[in-house]
Design a protein around this motif. Structure first.
Motif, PDB file in Angstrom:
ATOM      1  N   PHE A 168       0.892  -0.973   0.050  1.00 28.20           N
ATOM      2  CA  PHE A 168      -0.024  -0.060  -0.060  1.00 28.20           C
ATOM      3  C   PHE A 168       0.667   1.398  -0.013  1.00 28.20           C
ATOM      4  CE2 PHE A 168      -2.988  -3.330   1.539  1.00 28.20           C
ATOM      5  CZ  PHE A 168      -4.157  -2.713   1.192  1.00 28.20           C
ATOM      6  N   SER A 172      -1.014   7.510   1.876  1.00 21.55           N
ATOM      7  CA  SER A 172      -2.630   7.778   1.475  1.00 21.55           C
ATOM      8  C   SER A 172      -3.559   6.839   1.808  1.00 21.55           C
ATOM      9  CB  SER A 172      -2.523   7.978   0.074  1.00 21.55           C
ATOM     10  OG  SER A 172      -2.341   6.777  -0.827  1.00 21.55           O
ATOM     11  N   VAL A 173      -3.135   5.747   2.339  1.00 19.09           N
ATOM     12  CA  VAL A 173      -4.047   4.548   2.551  1.00 19.09           C
ATOM     13  C   VAL A 173      -4.951   5.035   3.746  1.00 19.09           C
ATOM     14  CG1 VAL A 173      -2.486   3.272   4.335  1.00 19.09           C
ATOM     15  CG2 VAL A 173      -4.235   2.115   2.898  1.00 19.09           C
ATOM     16  N   THR A 174      -6.366   4.530   3.609  1.00 18.13           N
ATOM     17  CA  THR A 174      -7.405   4.842   4.574  1.00 18.13           C
ATOM     18  C   THR A 174      -8.088   3.774   5.012  1.00 18.13           C
ATOM     19  OG1 THR A 174      -9.184   5.318   3.019  1.00 18.13           O
ATOM     20  CG2 THR A 174      -7.436   7.260   3.624  1.00 18.13           C
ATOM     21  N   GLN A 176     -11.213   3.417   4.787  1.00 18.30           N
ATOM     22  CA  GLN A 176     -12.086   2.999   3.644  1.00 18.30           C
ATOM     23  C   GLN A 176     -11.516   2.401   2.303  1.00 18.30           C
ATOM     24  OE1 GLN A 176     -15.558   3.967   4.055  1.00 18.30           O
ATOM     25  NE2 GLN A 176     -15.585   2.550   2.190  1.00 18.30           N
ATOM     26  N   ASP A 177     -10.385   2.663   2.073  1.00 19.32           N
ATOM     27  CA  ASP A 177      -9.512   1.869   1.072  1.00 19.32           C
ATOM     28  C   ASP A 177      -9.580   0.283   1.419  1.00 19.32           C
ATOM     29  OD1 ASP A 177      -9.063   4.142  -0.344  1.00 19.32           O
ATOM     30  OD2 ASP A 177      -6.885   4.310   0.757  1.00 19.32           O
ATOM     31  N   ASP A 180     -13.217  -0.909   1.158  1.00 20.16           N
ATOM     32  CA  ASP A 180     -13.535  -1.191  -0.421  1.00 20.16           C
ATOM     33  C   ASP A 180     -12.959  -2.450  -0.995  1.00 20.16           C
ATOM     34  OD1 ASP A 180     -15.089   1.259  -0.199  1.00 20.16           O
ATOM     35  OD2 ASP A 180     -13.661   2.431  -1.079  1.00 20.16           O
ATOM     36  N   LEU A 181     -11.905  -2.639  -0.686  1.00 16.80           N
ATOM     37  CA  LEU A 181     -10.985  -3.772  -0.961  1.00 16.80           C
ATOM     38  C   LEU A 181     -11.727  -4.913  -0.453  1.00 16.80           C
ATOM     39  CD1 LEU A 181      -8.434  -4.594  -2.466  1.00 16.80           C
ATOM     40  CD2 LEU A 181      -7.222  -4.676  -0.486  1.00 16.80           C
TER      41      LEU A 181
END
Length: 244
Positions: A168, A172-174, A176-177, A180-181
């Motif tokens: 990752f 910037s990873v959150t 929500q990421d 969603d994944l």
């Protein structure tokens, strides 16, 4: 004769001068070895706490801390002997100042937020975490880099185990990421965003695991990382002298 005698008298001094760098490195190496035992990672006990999000008020799904001594037992624990569908684990490979240079806090918080979301879904994957600062031998035995998510599809032993990984962007990873994944992998039933591990370092099916060499190599790689440059010079010097 005077010149010859003087030259003969100077030979021990020249020999001592030639030996002095080697002897200096040897002394340093002896001091290093005496403290090396204390530096060996305590793989069974030392587990760093996970980063948490101060905004999360939901009881998160449990995240198991994996160590060199418990990782295999932990991953197999929920697998029933008669199972034909794999038990899925999501394992975050993280680290601190030594292995992630302080950049893994964001993904740890995102992972914890995802754990809180998964707590409401009884069919969600089991969650684990490996801290490479505290478990360097384990990370080296897997050839695992920090800031990555590993998926283990566990079946009863000795069935082959599929393992996937995905790195990752740590800036910037959150949460929500990750959510969603998870929704994508669950809905579509594939892991196209992940890479299937097929290397020698595969934790279960790799050549190193088959021959019992993964952990010794993990220790060797860890030792090379902590060995100072002068110690390497001493080893090279010793080997060159031995071959002469």
């Amino acid at each position: 004769m005077r010149f010859t005698n003087s030259a003969l008298l100077a030979l021990p001094l020249l020999a001592a001068a030639a030996e002095s760098p080697f002897e200096q490195y040897k002394a340093k190496f002896q001091n290093f070895i005496s403290s090396f035992g204390a530096a060996v990672p305590n793989v069974a006990e030392k587990v760093a706490p996970a980063a948490t999000s101060s905004k999360s008020k939901v009881a998160a799904k449990e995240i198991k801390s994996l160590t060199l001594s418990n990782w295999k037992e932990t991953l197999y624990a929920p697998v029933k002997p008669e199972a034909i569908q794999p038990e899925e684990w999501w394992v975050l490979v993280t680290g601190g100042a030594k292995t992630c240079f302080g950049h893994c806090t964001k993904i740890e918080v995102a992972f914890n937020e995802t754990a809180a979301k998964m707590a409401t879904n009884p069919k969600s994957p089991h969650l684990g975490r490996v801290d490479c600062d505290d478990q360097p031998v384990l990370c080296n035995s897997w050839s695992a880099s920090t800031g990555a998510l590993w998926i283990f599809e566990m079946l009863p032993s000795p069935a082959p185990i599929d393992v996937y990984w995905k790195p990752f962007n740590l800036t910037s990873v959150t949460g929500q990421d990750l959510q969603d994944l998870y929704a994508k992998t669950t809905k579509e039933g594939n892991k196209e965003d992940f890479r299937l591990i097929t290397s020698y370092f595969h934790p279960f099916n790799g050549v190193l695991a088959d021959y019992g060499a993964a952990v010794p190599i993990g220790y060797a790689l860890w030792a090379l990382n902590v060995l100072p440059s002068w110690a390497m010079m001493l080893i090279v010097s010793f080997l060159s002298r031995s071959m002469m």
